[in-house]
Design a protein around this motif. Structure first.
Motif, PDB file in Angstrom:
ATOM      1  N   UNK A 126       5.212 -34.669 -62.126  1.00  0.00           N
ATOM      2  CA  UNK A 126       5.946 -35.608 -61.302  1.00  0.00           C
ATOM      3  C   UNK A 126       6.718 -36.695 -62.022  1.00  0.00           C
ATOM      4  N   UNK A 127       7.828 -37.073 -61.414  1.00  0.00           N
ATOM      5  CA  UNK A 127       8.607 -38.240 -61.808  1.00  0.00           C
ATOM      6  C   UNK A 127       8.682 -39.126 -60.569  1.00  0.00           C
ATOM      7  N   UNK A 128       8.132 -40.330 -60.669  1.00  0.00           N
ATOM      8  CA  UNK A 128       7.895 -41.114 -59.466  1.00  0.00           C
ATOM      9  C   UNK A 128       9.008 -42.124 -59.208  1.00  0.00           C
ATOM     10  N   UNK A 129       9.444 -42.156 -57.972  1.00  0.00           N
ATOM     11  CA  UNK A 129      10.455 -43.120 -57.536  1.00  0.00           C
ATOM     12  C   UNK A 129       9.875 -44.138 -56.567  1.00  0.00           C
ATOM     13  N   UNK A 130       8.643 -43.883 -56.091  1.00  0.00           N
ATOM     14  CA  UNK A 130       8.008 -44.778 -55.128  1.00  0.00           C
ATOM     15  C   UNK A 130       6.607 -45.144 -55.612  1.00  0.00           C
ATOM     16  N   UNK A 131       6.151 -46.316 -55.187  1.00  0.00           N
ATOM     17  CA  UNK A 131       4.797 -46.764 -55.516  1.00  0.00           C
ATOM     18  C   UNK A 131       3.801 -46.103 -54.575  1.00  0.00           C
ATOM     19  N   UNK A 132       2.491 -46.173 -54.876  1.00  0.00           N
ATOM     20  CA  UNK A 132       1.480 -45.603 -53.976  1.00  0.00           C
ATOM     21  C   UNK A 132       1.601 -46.210 -52.572  1.00  0.00           C
ATOM     22  N   UNK A 133       1.313 -45.421 -51.538  1.00  0.00           N
ATOM     23  CA  UNK A 133       0.720 -44.083 -51.554  1.00  0.00           C
ATOM     24  C   UNK A 133       1.739 -42.937 -51.570  1.00  0.00           C
ATOM     25  N   UNK A 134       3.025 -43.233 -51.519  1.00  0.00           N
ATOM     26  CA  UNK A 134       4.037 -42.184 -51.458  1.00  0.00           C
ATOM     27  C   UNK A 134       4.551 -41.786 -52.835  1.00  0.00           C
ATOM     28  N   UNK A 135       3.980 -42.339 -53.885  1.00  0.00           N
ATOM     29  CA  UNK A 135       4.347 -42.026 -55.263  1.00  0.00           C
ATOM     30  C   UNK A 135       3.379 -42.734 -56.195  1.00  0.00           C
ATOM     31  N   UNK A 136       3.697 -42.724 -57.467  1.00  0.00           N
ATOM     32  CA  UNK A 136       2.823 -43.410 -58.434  1.00  0.00           C
ATOM     33  C   UNK A 136       3.634 -44.268 -59.394  1.00  0.00           C
ATOM     34  N   UNK A 137       4.773 -44.760 -58.927  1.00  0.00           N
ATOM     35  CA  UNK A 137       5.598 -45.628 -59.746  1.00  0.00           C
ATOM     36  C   UNK A 137       4.813 -46.882 -60.131  1.00  0.00           C
ATOM     37  N   UNK A 274     -15.844 -31.844 -63.329  1.00  0.00           N
ATOM     38  CA  UNK A 274     -14.998 -30.723 -62.930  1.00  0.00           C
ATOM     39  C   UNK A 274     -14.814 -30.573 -61.439  1.00  0.00           C
ATOM     40  N   UNK A 275     -15.560 -31.367 -60.644  1.00  0.00           N
ATOM     41  CA  UNK A 275     -15.450 -31.293 -59.184  1.00  0.00           C
ATOM     42  C   UNK A 275     -14.457 -32.294 -58.601  1.00  0.00           C
ATOM     43  N   UNK A 276     -13.767 -33.061 -59.457  1.00  0.00           N
ATOM     44  CA  UNK A 276     -12.845 -34.090 -58.966  1.00  0.00           C
ATOM     45  C   UNK A 276     -11.395 -33.677 -59.209  1.00  0.00           C
ATOM     46  N   UNK A 277     -10.524 -34.092 -58.298  1.00  0.00           N
ATOM     47  CA  UNK A 277      -9.093 -33.848 -58.414  1.00  0.00           C
ATOM     48  C   UNK A 277      -8.342 -35.079 -57.890  1.00  0.00           C
ATOM     49  N   UNK A 278      -7.035 -35.118 -58.149  1.00  0.00           N
ATOM     50  CA  UNK A 278      -6.152 -36.159 -57.598  1.00  0.00           C
ATOM     51  C   UNK A 278      -5.072 -35.469 -56.791  1.00  0.00           C
ATOM     52  N   UNK A 279      -4.990 -35.779 -55.506  1.00  0.00           N
ATOM     53  CA  UNK A 279      -3.975 -35.162 -54.653  1.00  0.00           C
ATOM     54  C   UNK A 279      -2.592 -35.632 -55.071  1.00  0.00           C
ATOM     55  N   UNK A 280      -1.662 -34.709 -55.079  1.00  0.00           N
ATOM     56  CA  UNK A 280      -0.278 -35.040 -55.419  1.00  0.00           C
ATOM     57  C   UNK A 280       0.322 -35.920 -54.320  1.00  0.00           C
ATOM     58  N   UNK A 281       0.690 -37.174 -54.615  1.00  0.00           N
ATOM     59  CA  UNK A 281       1.240 -38.063 -53.572  1.00  0.00           C
ATOM     60  C   UNK A 281       2.579 -37.591 -53.027  1.00  0.00           C
ATOM     61  N   UNK A 282       3.221 -36.639 -53.710  1.00  0.00           N
ATOM     62  CA  UNK A 282       4.471 -36.092 -53.186  1.00  0.00           C
ATOM     63  C   UNK A 282       4.239 -35.404 -51.841  1.00  0.00           C
ATOM     64  N   UNK A 283       3.015 -34.926 -51.634  1.00  0.00           N
ATOM     65  CA  UNK A 283       2.674 -34.321 -50.339  1.00  0.00           C
ATOM     66  C   UNK A 283       2.776 -35.367 -49.236  1.00  0.00           C
ATOM     67  N   UNK A 284       2.215 -36.554 -49.469  1.00  0.00           N
ATOM     68  CA  UNK A 284       2.307 -37.625 -48.471  1.00  0.00           C
ATOM     69  C   UNK A 284       3.748 -38.061 -48.274  1.00  0.00           C
ATOM     70  N   UNK A 285       4.512 -38.122 -49.367  1.00  0.00           N
ATOM     71  CA  UNK A 285       5.899 -38.581 -49.284  1.00  0.00           C
ATOM     72  C   UNK A 285       6.749 -37.651 -48.420  1.00  0.00           C
ATOM     73  N   UNK A 286       6.677 -36.358 -48.706  1.00  0.00           N
ATOM     74  CA  UNK A 286       7.500 -35.411 -47.945  1.00  0.00           C
ATOM     75  C   UNK A 286       7.005 -35.296 -46.506  1.00  0.00           C
ATOM     76  N   UNK A 287       5.698 -35.348 -46.314  1.00  0.00           N
ATOM     77  CA  UNK A 287       5.155 -35.310 -44.957  1.00  0.00           C
ATOM     78  C   UNK A 287       5.626 -36.522 -44.166  1.00  0.00           C
ATOM     79  N   UNK A 288       5.640 -37.683 -44.810  1.00  0.00           N
ATOM     80  CA  UNK A 288       6.110 -38.907 -44.157  1.00  0.00           C
ATOM     81  C   UNK A 288       7.558 -38.763 -43.707  1.00  0.00           C
ATOM     82  N   UNK A 289       8.408 -38.183 -44.553  1.00  0.00           N
ATOM     83  CA  UNK A 289       9.812 -38.005 -44.190  1.00  0.00           C
ATOM     84  C   UNK A 289       9.957 -37.058 -42.998  1.00  0.00           C
ATOM     85  N   UNK A 290       9.140 -36.009 -42.953  1.00  0.00           N
ATOM     86  CA  UNK A 290       9.197 -35.088 -41.813  1.00  0.00           C
ATOM     87  C   UNK A 290       8.751 -35.796 -40.537  1.00  0.00           C
TER      88      UNK A 290
END
Length: 378
Positions: A126-137, A274-290
């Motif tokens: 990722x290349x982030x253009x927005x701060x959390x939660x819609x990005x990680x800028x 090994x049981x932990x992950x970080x969800x890609x915030x791009x999912x929240x960003x694109x879902x928000x736009x929809x």
């Protein structure tokens, strides 16, 4: 010698009557007595004020926590209850169709673009253009540090065959439906936040493949992480990444860092790194736009973790089912969750999520056959 004392003279030299004694008190005594009477009067007024204040608070707050006679999700008739079980059994008994959900998703506007996003963050993602939660800028350094403590950051190993997902919502409609055994038969089971399994297995099932959480909503109960494959962090602020690192490394955050969470956060989750992950915030960003196309106006809302779980399921599975989704705002006193005592009016008052837009989009997904609503509230 003759003693002449008249009655009148005796009375004038006798002890003063009670009514007259007050006039003969010293100024100091009179001041102390009046001060004592003043303070007694003030305490009486204060006590009366507190009693009235508590009465007002009780009249306002107590009814919100008392059980009401309003209809709840659990008041389904026997026919409705059996229809839910029959529908669920029918979905599980028929053959799974490869790529079914993705193929039907083409008929729903813009959502097909969500399937092109990596689900979990990996090094260099990722290349982030927005701060959390819609990005990680602004959080790139903290993200890099968090990823270094995660031995696995990609997808876990799922069966290569046709996969069925069940997204278990927290809605009150799930209560009393006895769908637990059905839910446990799905290949991938997605849950959100601290929605409990322990003690609710009959309705909610006992297995968890992926649990989406943010720090303030992570359960403090160790048993809630049993039979759990993946805990995926949804980042709402930079500090959430620091919390994840502390949990994985078993090193609690400092008291200063904990002050910046809006409620207490758990220090330890009994799972391996090994049981932990970080969800890609791009999912929240694109879902928000929809969702903006379904909402009445542009707003500063974020998708709920429940709807985020649905999008995650569409990426991972060939067929997607939902249970425990849907809000019935006609009855504000009905149960919001299948657990606890929070009422529907709590969700009506929040402004963080656009639940009306999400409901409309979910309705379209169900109507198009992209997802199956087992409990029938969408």
């Amino acid at each position: 010698m003759t003693l002449n004392l008249s009655v009148k003279e005796y009375e004038e030299t006798s002890v003063p009557l009670l009514g007259e004694a007050d006039c003969t008190e010293s100024p100091g005594i009179k001041h102390r007595r009046k001060s004592r009477e003043f303070f007694l009067a003030q305490w009486k007024n204060l006590g009366l004020s507190l009693a009235l204040l508590l009465s007002c608070y009780s009249a306002i707050l107590v009814p919100a926590y008392l059980l009401t006679k309003q209809p709840t999700w659990t008041e389904s008739s026997t026919e409705e209850y059996m229809a839910i079980l029959t529908h669920s059994a029918a979905l599980l008994s028929r053959p799974c169709i490869n790529g079914s959900a993705k193929a039907k998703l083409q008929n729903v506007m813009n959502l097909h673009s969500l399937l092109q996003i990596p689900v979990f963050l990996q090094n260099g993602t990722g290349h982030w253009e927005m701060a959390p939660p819609l990005g990680l800028l602004g959080s790139e350094g903290t993200l890099a540090q968090a990823l270094t403590v995660l031995p696995h950051s990609g997808l876990p190993s799922f069966p290569d065959s046709c996969r069925r997902c069940m997204v278990v919502g927290s809605g009150g409609i799930l209560h009393g439906k006895h769908l637990g055994a059905h839910i446990d038969k799905y290949d991938i089971i997605i849950r959100m936040n601290d929605a409990p399994v322990f003690g609710y297995e009959e309705d909610a099932g006992s297995r968890t493949t992926i649990r989406l959480i943010y720090p303030e909503a992570a359960s403090f109960l160790a048993q809630e992480y049993q039979n759990t494959d993946i805990v995926a962090l949804v980042v709402f602020k930079k500090l959430d990444l620091e919390w994840l690192t502390s949990v994985v490394m078993k090193k609690p955050l400092s008291w200063w860092s904990k002050l910046w969470f809006w409620r207490d956060v758990v220090n330890d989750i009994p799972l391996q790194p090994g049981n932990f992950r970080i969800l890609n915030p791009e999912i929240l960003s694109r879902t928000w736009h929809v969702l903006q196309t379904y909402g009445k106006h542009e707003s500063n809302t974020v998708p709920t973790l429940g709807f985020t779980g649905v999008v995650l399921a569409l990426q991972l599975c060939d067929e997607v089912s939902l249970a425990g989704f849907g809000y019935d705002f006609k009855y504000p006193g009905s149960m919001l969750h299948y657990y606890g005592t929070v009422r529907m009016n709590h969700m009506m008052a929040q402004v963080v999520h656009d639940v009306s837009a999400e409901h409309s989009l979910l309705h379209d997904l169900v109507k198009s056959g992209v997802v199956y609503d087992v409990t029938g509230a969408v």
